[in-house]
Design a protein around this motif. Structure first.
Motif, PDB file in Angstrom:
ATOM      1  N   ALA A 152      28.390  59.096  44.519  1.00  0.00           N
ATOM      2  CA  ALA A 152      30.129  57.899  44.056  1.00  0.00           C
ATOM      3  C   ALA A 152      29.646  56.854  44.772  1.00  0.00           C
ATOM      4  N   GLY A 153      28.904  56.243  45.616  1.00  0.00           N
ATOM      5  CA  GLY A 153      28.681  55.325  45.978  1.00  0.00           C
ATOM      6  C   GLY A 153      27.429  54.513  45.227  1.00  0.00           C
ATOM      7  N   ALA A 154      26.378  55.379  44.703  1.00  0.00           N
ATOM      8  CA  ALA A 154      26.063  54.476  43.058  1.00  0.00           C
ATOM      9  C   ALA A 154      26.983  53.895  41.734  1.00  0.00           C
ATOM     10  N   ALA A 155      27.773  55.708  41.956  1.00  0.00           N
ATOM     11  CA  ALA A 155      28.123  55.139  41.008  1.00  0.00           C
ATOM     12  C   ALA A 155      29.743  53.535  41.144  1.00  0.00           C
ATOM     13  N   LEU A 156      29.866  53.595  42.491  1.00  0.00           N
ATOM     14  CA  LEU A 156      30.694  52.375  43.074  1.00  0.00           C
ATOM     15  C   LEU A 156      30.366  51.278  42.430  1.00  0.00           C
ATOM     16  N   LYS A 164      36.217  55.721  40.237  1.00  0.00           N
ATOM     17  CA  LYS A 164      37.367  56.077  39.922  1.00  0.00           C
ATOM     18  C   LYS A 164      36.840  57.597  38.713  1.00  0.00           C
ATOM     19  N   ALA A 165      36.564  57.069  37.634  1.00  0.00           N
ATOM     20  CA  ALA A 165      35.973  58.020  36.716  1.00  0.00           C
ATOM     21  C   ALA A 165      35.407  58.921  37.473  1.00  0.00           C
ATOM     22  N   PHE A 166      34.042  59.127  38.249  1.00  0.00           N
ATOM     23  CA  PHE A 166      33.042  59.827  38.275  1.00  0.00           C
ATOM     24  C   PHE A 166      34.159  60.215  39.844  1.00  0.00           C
ATOM     25  N   HIS A 167      34.796  60.396  40.435  1.00  0.00           N
ATOM     26  CA  HIS A 167      35.679  60.963  41.270  1.00  0.00           C
ATOM     27  C   HIS A 167      36.162  61.908  40.789  1.00  0.00           C
ATOM     28  N   VAL A 169      35.602  63.361  37.328  1.00  0.00           N
ATOM     29  CA  VAL A 169      34.395  63.740  36.927  1.00  0.00           C
ATOM     30  C   VAL A 169      34.548  65.322  37.699  1.00  0.00           C
ATOM     31  N   LEU A 170      34.096  64.492  39.091  1.00  0.00           N
ATOM     32  CA  LEU A 170      33.446  65.368  40.738  1.00  0.00           C
ATOM     33  C   LEU A 170      34.476  66.665  40.877  1.00  0.00           C
ATOM     34  N   TYR A 171      35.831  66.860  40.681  1.00  0.00           N
ATOM     35  CA  TYR A 171      37.184  67.190  41.038  1.00  0.00           C
ATOM     36  C   TYR A 171      37.530  68.074  40.221  1.00  0.00           C
ATOM     37  N   ALA A 172      36.790  67.628  38.848  1.00  0.00           N
ATOM     38  CA  ALA A 172      37.617  68.485  37.215  1.00  0.00           C
ATOM     39  C   ALA A 172      36.352  70.001  37.580  1.00  0.00           C
ATOM     40  N   ASN A 173      35.326  69.387  37.268  1.00  0.00           N
ATOM     41  CA  ASN A 173      34.228  70.265  37.511  1.00  0.00           C
ATOM     42  C   ASN A 173      33.963  70.872  39.218  1.00  0.00           C
ATOM     43  N   GLN A 174      34.433  70.553  39.772  1.00  0.00           N
ATOM     44  CA  GLN A 174      34.049  71.158  41.512  1.00  0.00           C
ATOM     45  C   GLN A 174      34.094  72.490  41.870  1.00  0.00           C
TER      46      GLN A 174
END
Length: 264
Positions: A152-156, A164-167, A169-174
């Motif tokens: 997420a840091g790399a995405a930031l 925000k989009a990656f955040h 996606v992570l929850y949608a695929n937890q």
């Protein structure tokens, strides 16, 4: 008659044993879901609206092992670059969101109410400050929270909108919280492919090399200094919002009403 009584007693004893065994099995299933970790349990506290309690030290030996150079992502803010802010900088209110990427109740909140939370930031009602943690790696074992946070840091570093989009996606695929699927860098990169434009050469390299692992440890350390005792925790202008009731996330309508109670 004595034989009949003995038979009845034996039958009753057998039934009691079966009932006790069934109860023990049910208790064990609940215990596996609710109590996580041996030394520091993550406890389900529905009455308080807290999904997973932060037990013991919020750090871990694994975090301490992230001893490379500290690289703070572009677009990070707050103390030592440990806070991620989404929304308009001049928004009149601030929503603080405390989460762990492996927390299943954080996932429930994000997938149920996340769009409403974002919409209120997009329309300028408040800005969102994300405070992220990796304590579930210690409680559950593995490195999924830490690996996901470093990614997420790399995405930031690519942009707040990319984070925000990656955040999301992570929850949608937890995965199940007992699974360490987020600890697999290749899996994380596969999920990153769902965010258009995120998988630049720089992003992929940073995820593969763990460039932001020391930063993730720093973010978790700062989380541990807060007064937050469980995730998810959501505060608006310092006032805690009851976003979980009886283990269920507030609906978008309920969340919006909670916000209006504070903002007027």
């Amino acid at each position: 008659m004595s034989n009949i009584r003995r038979t009845d007693q034996k039958t009753n004893a057998t039934e009691r044993m079966r009932a006790a065994r069934a109860q023990a099995e049910r208790s064990d299933r609940v215990r596996r879901r609710v109590v996580v970790g041996a030394a520091s349990a993550a406890v389900l506290a529905l009455a308080a609206g807290v999904a997973f309690a932060v037990g013991g030290s919020s750090g871990s030996s694994s975090d301490a092992a992230a001893n490379g150079p500290l690289v703070v992502p572009a677009n990070a803010g707050g103390t030592d670059g440990t806070v991620i802010t989404y929304g308009k900088a001049d928004a009149p209110h601030t929503l603080e969101v405390y989460e762990d990427f492996r927390c299943p109740f954080c996932e429930q909140l994000e997938t149920t109410t996340g769009k409403a939370i974002q919409q209120l930031a997009d329309n300028g009602t408040y800005k969102i400050e994300y405070h992220l943690a990796t304590f579930l790696d210690k409680n559950l074992g593995g490195k999924g929270s830490r690996t996901a946070l470093a990614a997420a840091g790399a995405a930031l570093n690519e942009g707040v909108d990319k984070f925000k989009a990656f955040h999301d996606v992570l929850y949608a695929n937890q995965p199940d919280e007992r699974s360490d699927a987020f600890g697999d860098v290749n899996h994380i990169l596969d999920l990153a492919g769902q965010v258009p434009g995120l998988k630049t050469d720089g992003f992929v390299k940073a995820v593969q090399e763990g460039s932001y692992a020391p930063w993730a440890a720093k973010v978790n350390e700062e989380f541990g200094k807060s007064d937050v005792t469980g995730t998810p925790t959501v505060k608006l202008d310092g006032k805690k919002l009851d976003v979980l009731t009886d283990g269920k996330a507030a609906s978008p309508e309920q969340f919006t009403a909670l916000v209006k109670q504070v903002t007027g």
